[in-house]
Design an enzyme around this catalytic site. Structure first.
Site, short mmCIF file in Angstrom:
data_model
loop_
_atom_site.label_atom_id
_atom_site.label_comp_id
_atom_site.label_asym_id
_atom_site.label_seq_id
_atom_site.Cartn_x
_atom_site.Cartn_y
_atom_site.Cartn_z
N ASP A 389 0.86 -1.18 0.00
CA ASP A 389 0.00 0.00 0.00
C ASP A 389 0.90 1.23 0.00
OD1 ASP A 389 0.89 0.39 2.60
OD2 ASP A 389 -1.11 0.57 3.48
N ASP A 544 -4.26 -6.46 9.30
CA ASP A 544 -2.83 -6.39 9.60
C ASP A 544 -2.64 -5.77 10.97
OD1 ASP A 544 -3.59 -3.88 7.77
OD2 ASP A 544 -2.02 -3.27 9.18
N CYS A 667 6.53 -23.27 25.90
CA CYS A 667 6.24 -22.78 24.56
C CYS A 667 6.86 -23.68 23.50
CB CYS A 667 6.73 -21.35 24.38
SG CYS A 667 6.31 -20.71 22.75
N CYS A 669 7.31 -22.85 20.41
CA CYS A 669 7.84 -22.14 19.26
C CYS A 669 9.35 -22.30 19.18
CB CYS A 669 7.42 -20.67 19.27
SG CYS A 669 8.55 -19.52 20.04
N CYS A 672 11.61 -20.05 21.50
CA CYS A 672 11.70 -20.47 22.90
C CYS A 672 12.45 -21.80 23.00
CB CYS A 672 10.31 -20.57 23.52
SG CYS A 672 9.51 -18.95 23.63
N HIS A 694 8.01 -14.24 19.03
CA HIS A 694 7.26 -15.26 19.78
C HIS A 694 5.81 -14.81 19.98
CE1 HIS A 694 5.92 -17.39 23.49
NE2 HIS A 694 5.57 -16.17 23.85
ZN LIG Z 1 7.81 -19.04 22.17
#
Ligand SMILES: [Zn+2]
Length: 711
Positions: A389, A544, A667, A669, A672, A694
């Site tokens: 944009d 967003d 966590c 992810c 982590c 995260h």
């Molecule tokens: Zn994490």
């Protein structure tokens, strides 16, 4: 009895959440509401009797000081103050005038409260020589009045030019539990001294004026307003500024101006019910309020996927950062070598990326870099969808957008965007006034019309998105209807980033009957996980938001997020060897660098040992707090015992909660998993931004969880 007890407890527990009492000190301006030829002069102010007689003659021009001054700085500052006053605390109460007060330094009247009724005058410190400033300020008793005025305020914003600052004749006596924030020019720094209070000076130059698109003369007020708008988004910001004024620079530096824009949308019929809802049971009634939207028939496009885009603002980290030693990878070039969140995760943590042209244009070489690597996809190294944009916030002040449609069409095509947004013009704040808003509304639609027509005739390959702007639900609906008729299959709604969810839903309620089963609908800048069911129900298919990312370092308390929705506070262990304000204070107050480094290293060691189960939670906390409690040390080294005890209690509680729960070990992810406990240490870009990644991952996965549960 029971009831009283409960109330008292609630107040005590809420204490952390209390907003600091804020005082804004600003100056009189040459421009005034009235300019009668016989306005007061400096001679009138010298003689009380004369002043009274002459004021009588001018009484038809009298009004409260807040309304008398019409100069840019005053107007902007008052807009900021009014925004703060309109906001609500977590308990539903307004910040109100009891939390934000304004005092004005008048070169005629001295230091006056905003409600003091005055008549027009022509006196300013700006035209006086230095010695005249001092003697006239002395005559008006400004120093003494300022000293009295700041008593009892936690956070004081001082928005004064050079001569007005001199008129204060600082320092005045302040307290260690106060924080002062000065906006001032470089040359007036020497006149600033906050005595015992903590302080932060944000120096202003012409470069800042252009950076913030505000004339220098009004910039101090403008920045206050930016902060006020930021408080809308992050209700802890005032507390954070109070506790750590040095975050100010980050707050003002890091974000595009869009995030500060006020909303000019009028929802007159809504106002009453919103005021009524300010009771303690607010969350419940809000939920009920929102629930009625789910009773409407679902949008015809509801089968389309919901997608989350993240704005691209060079959020990257050093892939090879060595946490144990706090060392960057050898020979690293930040621009080319640092990596994005999606490169760490390898799997999706957002569906798409939004790249604004104003962000691309901010660094001269950036567009060249993008072209050199063969387009936007290679530049952000992202396999998902990329939306472009213009970044309407970047040119909001200009009468017309600085781009033309063909140039923007070419830009999207050449850089290889998947989606390109037509050129719009924001209708918010002062630009939502009658007369202005209609022009912007028409211009936005005209551009969208030209955009899709030329897109078709010239055979561009990206998907065009038409923007709807508006100032009430009906206007938004008309715009969306027009865009659908023009042939758009993807429509974006702008200008709602700061709007309460309920008001957004009212816009959507008007808009969504115009959608077709294939129309996609994007909300610019609105990322609210709890509102997703409602947005989806009313036809939103994408949005967003950088909120989860940025909270990692802008939010002092809720900066590490988890899947359960529970948030934690990362432990602050700042670098002793980097020149943060607080470390500087400690060094100035006689702490040896070596001592501080020992405490810093002890804290790092302790949290890592605790992570490995080698020490107890109490041992770990002791080490963490031994360093942490120093970080609050006021400038002159004299500790206010009550404030210190309060902070210690808060931090003990926050950190204990974090350590007990060990969320970084739970966590799933990659960040982590890779860096473990380092993710919950508040320390430098490589930890803080990773914590933001995260948070983004958590946000994405919570969104997915919700969307899956729906199917
Ligand atoms: Zn994490």
């Amino acid at each position: 009895m029971t009831k009283l007890f409960e109330t008292t407890t609630a107040v005590a527990l809420n204490h952390i959440k209390q907003q600091p009492r804020v005082l804004v000190i600003t100056s009189c301006t040459g421009e005034k509401r009235f300019k009668p030829t016989n306005q007061l002069t400096i001679e009138d102010f010298k003689d009380a009797k004369k002043l009274s007689e002459r004021s009588q003659l001018l009484s038809e021009f009298s009004c409260p000081a807040a309304q008398m001054y019409t100069g840019l700085q005053h107007m902007r500052a008052m807009e900021g103050v009014n925004i703060l006053r309109s906001l609500r605390q977590p308990d539903g109460k307004r910040f109100g005038s009891y939390v934000v007060d304004v005092k004005i330094i008048s070169a005629g009247y001295g230091l006056i409260p905003e409600d003091r009724v005055i008549v027009p005058y022509s006196v300013t410190f700006n035209s006086m020589k230095s010695n005249e400033v001092c003697s006239w300020a002395d005559f008006l008793g400004i120093h003494e009045a300022f000293k009295q005025a700041v008593v009892g305020y936690d956070l004081v914003f001082v928005l004064l030019g050079d001569k007005y600052l001199r008129a204060l004749n600082l320092p005045v006596e302040t307290h260690t539990n106060q924080t002062f924030i000065f906006f001032a020019s470089n040359k007036s720094i020497n006149y600033i001294d906050s005595d015992k209070a903590k302080s932060e000076v944000f120096t202003l130059s012409n470069a800042d004026a252009s950076r913030f698109s505000c004339a220098l003369v009004g910039l101090k007020g403008h920045l206050l307003k930016l902060i006020a708008n930021e408080v809308r988004e992050n209700s802890d910001l005032l507390q954070n500024l109070y506790r750590e004024p040095e975050i100010l620079k980050d707050v003002l530096d890091k974000q595009p101006n869009q995030l500060y824009l006020p909303l000019g949308i009028s929802f007159s019929k809504e106002k009453k019910s919103r005021v009524k809802n300010q009771t303690k049971s607010k969350p419940k009634s809000t939920e009920e309020d929102l629930h009625r939207f789910l009773e409407l028939r679902p949008a015809v496009n509801k089968h389309l996927q919901m997608q989350y885009f993240i704005p691209e603002w060079d959020d990257k980290v050093d892939a090879g950062y060595v946490f144990e030693q706090d060392k960057f990878s050898p020979n690293r070039n930040a621009y080319t070598d640092d990596i994005y969140a999606h490169e760490i995760y390898g799997e999706r943590n957002y569906h798409g990326i939004l790249v604004s042209k104003v962000v691309v244009d901010k660094r001269k070489s950036k567009k060249n870099d993008i072209e050199a690597v063969g387009g936007i996809r290679n530049f952000v190294r992202f396999p998902g969808k990329i939306m472009g944009d213009c970044g309407a916030f970047g040119y909001i002040k200009q009468e017309e957008p600085p781009y033309n449609t063909v140039e923007i069409l070419d830009y999207y095509e050449q850089l290889g965007f998947n989606y390109g947004v037509s050129i719009d013009h924001l209708i918010v704040g002062p630009f939502a006034q009658p007369g202005v808003r209609e022009k912007r509304y028409d211009l936005t639609l005209r551009n969208a019309e030209e955009f899709i027509r030329k897109h078709d005739s010239r055979g561009y390959t990206f998907t065009p998105i038409g923007v709807a702007q508006g100032w009430n639900p009906e206007k938004y609906a008309d715009a969306v209807k027009a865009l659908v008729e023009m042939g758009y299959d993807y429509i974006a709604i702008g200008g709602l980033a700061r709007t309460p969810t309920k008001e957004i839903l009212e816009v959507l309620q008007e808009v969504y009957p115009h959608l077709t089963p294939t129309t996609r609908l994007h909300l610019f800048g609105v990322g609210r996980i709890e509102a997703i069911p409602y947005f989806r129900h009313l036809g939103v298919t994408s949005f967003d938001s950088a909120g989860p990312l940025r909270k990692a370092w802008f939010d002092a308390v809720n900066n590490y997020h988890t899947m359960s929705g529970k948030n934690y506070a990362a432990v602050r262990i700042p670098f002793v060897d980097k020149h943060s304000q607080r470390i500087k204070h400690l060094l100035e107050n006689g702490y040896e660098r070596e001592t501080l480094k020992l405490l810093e290293q002890d804290a790092l060691f302790a949290i890592r040992e605790y992570d490995k189960d080698k020490i107890s939670i109490d041992d770990a906390l002791n080490k963490l707090l031994a360093f942490d409690e120093l970080l609050e040390l006021p400038r002159n080294g004299k500790v206010n015992p009550a404030a210190k005890a309060r902070r210690l209690r808060q931090h003990t509680q926050m950190y204990r909660e974090l350590l007990e729960a060990r969320p970084w070990q739970e966590c799933k992810c990659k960040i982590c998993e890779q860096i473990g406990v380092e993710a919950v240490i508040f320390r430098g870009n490589d930890r803080n931004r990773r914590r933001g990644f995260h948070n983004t991952y958590i946000f994405y996965n919570r969104l997915q969880e919700f969307l899956n549960s729906e199917n």
